[in-house]
Design a protein around this motif. Structure first.
Motif, PDB file in Angstrom:
ATOM      1  N   GLY A  28       0.816  -1.219   0.000  1.00  0.00           N
ATOM      2  CA  GLY A  28       0.000   0.000   0.000  1.00  0.00           C
ATOM      3  C   GLY A  28       0.843   1.259   0.000  1.00  0.00           C
ATOM      4  O   GLY A  28       0.514   2.245  -0.670  1.00  0.00           O
ATOM      5  N   ALA A  31       2.179   1.723  -3.471  1.00  0.00           N
ATOM      6  CA  ALA A  31       1.124   2.171  -4.387  1.00  0.00           C
ATOM      7  C   ALA A  31       0.806   3.653  -4.205  1.00  0.00           C
ATOM      8  O   ALA A  31       0.530   4.349  -5.190  1.00  0.00           O
ATOM      9  CB  ALA A  31      -0.129   1.324  -4.186  1.00  0.00           C
ATOM     10  N   GLN A  32       0.860   4.149  -2.964  1.00  0.00           N
ATOM     11  CA  GLN A  32       0.548   5.556  -2.698  1.00  0.00           C
ATOM     12  C   GLN A  32       1.525   6.514  -3.379  1.00  0.00           C
ATOM     13  O   GLN A  32       1.201   7.661  -3.623  1.00  0.00           O
ATOM     14  CB  GLN A  32       0.556   5.830  -1.196  1.00  0.00           C
ATOM     15  N   SER A  37      -2.931   2.738 -10.751  1.00  0.00           N
ATOM     16  CA  SER A  37      -3.828   1.966  -9.879  1.00  0.00           C
ATOM     17  C   SER A  37      -3.074   0.951  -9.018  1.00  0.00           C
ATOM     18  O   SER A  37      -1.976   0.510  -9.364  1.00  0.00           O
ATOM     19  CB  SER A  37      -4.871   1.239 -10.727  1.00  0.00           C
ATOM     20  N   ARG A  38      -3.693   0.588  -7.920  1.00  0.00           N
ATOM     21  CA  ARG A  38      -3.119  -0.445  -7.047  1.00  0.00           C
ATOM     22  C   ARG A  38      -2.964  -1.781  -7.771  1.00  0.00           C
ATOM     23  O   ARG A  38      -1.946  -2.444  -7.595  1.00  0.00           O
ATOM     24  CB  ARG A  38      -3.944  -0.602  -5.774  1.00  0.00           C
ATOM     25  N   ILE A  41       0.197  -1.630  -9.690  1.00  0.00           N
ATOM     26  CA  ILE A  41       1.365  -1.773  -8.810  1.00  0.00           C
ATOM     27  C   ILE A  41       1.522  -3.236  -8.402  1.00  0.00           C
ATOM     28  O   ILE A  41       2.640  -3.767  -8.369  1.00  0.00           O
ATOM     29  CB  ILE A  41       1.241  -0.866  -7.565  1.00  0.00           C
ATOM     30  N   SER A  42       0.426  -3.907  -8.122  1.00  0.00           N
ATOM     31  CA  SER A  42       0.483  -5.332  -7.775  1.00  0.00           C
ATOM     32  C   SER A  42       1.105  -6.149  -8.902  1.00  0.00           C
ATOM     33  O   SER A  42       1.895  -7.065  -8.653  1.00  0.00           O
ATOM     34  CB  SER A  42      -0.914  -5.873  -7.462  1.00  0.00           C
TER      35      SER A  42
END
Length: 120
Positions: A28, A31-32, A37-38, A41-42
């Motif tokens: 998290g 990602a910030q 988008s998250r 990033i995943s």
């Protein structure tokens, strides 16, 4: 080595590696720091994990990522071989030039610096 090269080919993944070099981070928190988008990033983290460049650990409800630079060693060795060869070739070329210059000076009987002073 191909998986490592593929993993570091993307600028977002290189930024993630740089961030993890400084400190382990939760997914998290990573990602910030991006305007994507998250899930994106995943996917980047998955590619880095599959390339062996990051390790993850579940701590409570957070997945913490850490840099694992080990797989970079083979790539670094390969790149170093390319760079070192070129550097040594330049040094050897310069040495060869000096050897020929010294031989010329000995044949002419006067050092090149001495000849330049008299022609100026």
């Amino acid at each position: 080595m191909d998986e490592v090269v593929t993993a570091i080919a993307d600028p977002v993944r290189r930024q993630i590696l740089t961030m993890l070099h400084a400190e382990p981070l939760a997914a998290g928190d990573i990602a910030q720091r991006f305007a994507i988008s998250r899930p994106a990033i995943s996917r980047h983290l998955r590619v880095l994990r599959e390339g062996g460049l990051v390790r993850d650990e579940l701590i409570g409800r957070k997945r913490i990522y850490r840099l694992d630079p080990g797989p970079l060693a083979e790539l670094v060795d390969w790149l170093t071989g390319l760079v070192t060869t070129d550097r040594w070739e330049r040094h050897l070329d310069a040495l060869e030039t000096e050897v020929y210059r010294t031989r010329r000076e000995r044949r002419s009987g006067a050092p090149a610096a001495h000849r330049r002073e008299h022609t100026a």
